[in-house]
Scaffold this motif. Structure first.
Motif, PDB file in Angstrom:
ATOM      1  N   LEU A 248     -63.972 -55.208 -18.876  1.00  0.00           N
ATOM      2  CA  LEU A 248     -64.227 -56.634 -18.723  1.00  0.00           C
ATOM      3  C   LEU A 248     -63.385 -57.255 -17.556  1.00  0.00           C
ATOM      4  O   LEU A 248     -64.189 -58.532 -16.892  1.00  0.00           O
ATOM      5  N   ARG A 249     -62.260 -56.988 -17.004  1.00  0.00           N
ATOM      6  CA  ARG A 249     -61.677 -57.239 -15.936  1.00  0.00           C
ATOM      7  C   ARG A 249     -62.721 -57.260 -14.739  1.00  0.00           C
ATOM      8  O   ARG A 249     -63.002 -58.054 -13.868  1.00  0.00           O
ATOM      9  N   ASP A 250     -63.163 -55.855 -14.382  1.00  0.00           N
ATOM     10  CA  ASP A 250     -64.156 -55.525 -13.595  1.00  0.00           C
ATOM     11  C   ASP A 250     -65.258 -56.399 -13.678  1.00  0.00           C
ATOM     12  O   ASP A 250     -65.712 -57.094 -12.461  1.00  0.00           O
ATOM     13  N   PHE A 251     -65.656 -56.662 -14.788  1.00  0.00           N
ATOM     14  CA  PHE A 251     -67.054 -57.619 -14.893  1.00  0.00           C
ATOM     15  C   PHE A 251     -66.639 -59.009 -14.492  1.00  0.00           C
ATOM     16  O   PHE A 251     -67.503 -59.440 -13.679  1.00  0.00           O
ATOM     17  N   ARG A 252     -65.342 -59.584 -14.811  1.00  0.00           N
ATOM     18  CA  ARG A 252     -65.254 -60.897 -14.678  1.00  0.00           C
ATOM     19  C   ARG A 252     -65.004 -60.952 -13.006  1.00  0.00           C
ATOM     20  O   ARG A 252     -65.236 -62.234 -12.327  1.00  0.00           O
ATOM     21  N   ARG A 253     -64.389 -59.950 -12.403  1.00  0.00           N
ATOM     22  CA  ARG A 253     -64.128 -60.255 -10.987  1.00  0.00           C
ATOM     23  C   ARG A 253     -65.481 -60.264 -10.364  1.00  0.00           C
ATOM     24  O   ARG A 253     -65.530 -60.974  -9.365  1.00  0.00           O
ATOM     25  N   ASN A 254     -66.295 -59.357 -10.706  1.00  0.00           N
ATOM     26  CA  ASN A 254     -67.739 -59.195 -10.095  1.00  0.00           C
ATOM     27  C   ASN A 254     -68.495 -60.449 -10.359  1.00  0.00           C
ATOM     28  O   ASN A 254     -69.399 -60.771  -9.332  1.00  0.00           O
ATOM     29  N   ALA A 255     -68.246 -61.103 -11.305  1.00  0.00           N
ATOM     30  CA  ALA A 255     -68.782 -62.577 -11.797  1.00  0.00           C
ATOM     31  C   ALA A 255     -68.249 -63.367 -10.850  1.00  0.00           C
ATOM     32  O   ALA A 255     -68.847 -64.677 -11.072  1.00  0.00           O
ATOM     33  N   GLY A 256     -67.160 -63.270 -10.186  1.00  0.00           N
ATOM     34  CA  GLY A 256     -66.708 -64.362  -9.219  1.00  0.00           C
ATOM     35  C   GLY A 256     -65.818 -65.279  -9.939  1.00  0.00           C
ATOM     36  O   GLY A 256     -65.286 -66.285  -9.657  1.00  0.00           O
ATOM     37  N   ASP A 257     -64.936 -64.593 -10.851  1.00  0.00           N
ATOM     38  CA  ASP A 257     -64.040 -65.291 -11.749  1.00  0.00           C
ATOM     39  C   ASP A 257     -62.726 -65.640 -10.992  1.00  0.00           C
ATOM     40  O   ASP A 257     -62.008 -66.485 -10.768  1.00  0.00           O
ATOM     41  N   PHE A 258     -62.280 -64.311 -10.406  1.00  0.00           N
ATOM     42  CA  PHE A 258     -60.987 -64.577  -9.463  1.00  0.00           C
ATOM     43  C   PHE A 258     -61.473 -63.301  -8.324  1.00  0.00           C
ATOM     44  O   PHE A 258     -62.404 -62.516  -8.413  1.00  0.00           O
ATOM     45  N   THR A 259     -60.460 -63.001  -7.292  1.00  0.00           N
ATOM     46  CA  THR A 259     -60.556 -62.314  -6.384  1.00  0.00           C
ATOM     47  C   THR A 259     -59.312 -61.296  -6.254  1.00  0.00           C
ATOM     48  O   THR A 259     -59.857 -60.251  -5.389  1.00  0.00           O
TER      49      THR A 259
END
Lengths: 169, 169
Positions: B156-167
DNA sequence: ACGAAACCATTGGATGTCCTAGTATATTGC
DNA sequence: GCAATATACTAGGACATCCAATGGTTTCGT
């Protein structure tokens, strides 16, 4: 809503938990918070895709469920059980879908208590078109790799069975 | 809400997808649907635990965030960004928390546009007590095994980063 | 057969979330 | 200084969810 952060806020929360002496539950807290946020992101994508069809996710789910039923009809109660939502939510969704001409109510032939929800031709068409849109816009590029998809399916199936959603293997 | 089903409804949906010739997106569909349902189950548990404290999850999140801030205060905008919710949702949550005497608004010392949200003593106490309740009732027995928790966090970290939540990494 | 219990769908009310738009104010950049 | 930008609030609407209560129906035990 907001520009991207430079740090992962959930990782920060986990660190905070650990520093407060809650290290034993910090990881599950992070996992659960991540599920919340992921659901939020996915729901937004889905609703964006469904918007042109005048559908919300809740209504789409009912429409899709009906499109897979024997003759495009189900008892309200059955829909409530299969979609795991309150009966009143089904009533609400059916009201709106009926107003849009996508489903209709009809009495159950033998049981006078239950009412059936049935797809109209228009509803069946829209179910097909909106599903195609979701497949193309969301499910075909979910943001998870194939292996991670399999992992998720297994982990969440175990969780849901454990939570009492169903009993089979 | 409903008695447990004998079959996994999401597995059934996946089969339906495959039979309709959408096999290529059937697995991601199942994973995403499972995330939706899992979030629903977890949210219900969390809200049940928070209910005695007069808190919803949204309000708890804000309270917890403030309890980790430097001096228990944050600009509204900052809270909106960190919690990834709409600014009006923060306004709404602060209104209610303020009515309950858990937070108070105060002007920013140097920037006249922004208003700070600050924990009251009562708010700090409730943050601590409700967090303890969540740790005990939900996070300590999340329904995932330790290995699965780690898997979830990573996926889910990978997903969220991919979704633009953080960098960051 | 009859009455109690269980079941089904609905209503009305309350909560809560999100979104859009518009307003007031303050800051920043030119 | 002036224009563009940023922050927060207000008002209004659309939804979904839950809860309690109601009316109608079926089922079951006696």
């Amino acid at each position: 809503m907001g520009s991207p952060l430079s740090r992962d806020p959930i990782a920060d929360a986990r660190r905070n938990w650990e520093e407060r002496g809650w290290a034993d539950v910090a990881a599950p807290m992070a996992a659960i918070t991540a599920i919340m946020r992921t659901q939020q992101i996915l729901l937004a994508r889905i609703e964006l895709t469904l918007k042109p069809f005048g559908l919300t996710f809740a209504r789409y789910e009912l429409l899709a469920l009906l499109s897979f039923a024997r003759n495009g009809s189900l008892p309200m109660k059955k829909a409530s059980t299969l979609l795991q939502v309150h009966p009143t939510s089904i009533t609400n969704a059916v009201d709106r879908l009926q107003d849009a001409g996508l489903v209709r109510r009809s009495p159950h032939p033998t049981d006078g208590r239950t009412t059936l929800v049935e797809l109209t031709d228009e509803g069946r068409t829209l179910a097909k078109r909106s599903t195609a849109a979701l497949n193309a816009a969301v499910f075909s590029d979910p943001g998870f790799g194939p292996d991670d998809v399999d992992q998720l399916i297994r982990i969440l199936r175990d969780f849901r069975r454990n939570a009492g959603d169903f009993t089979d293997s």
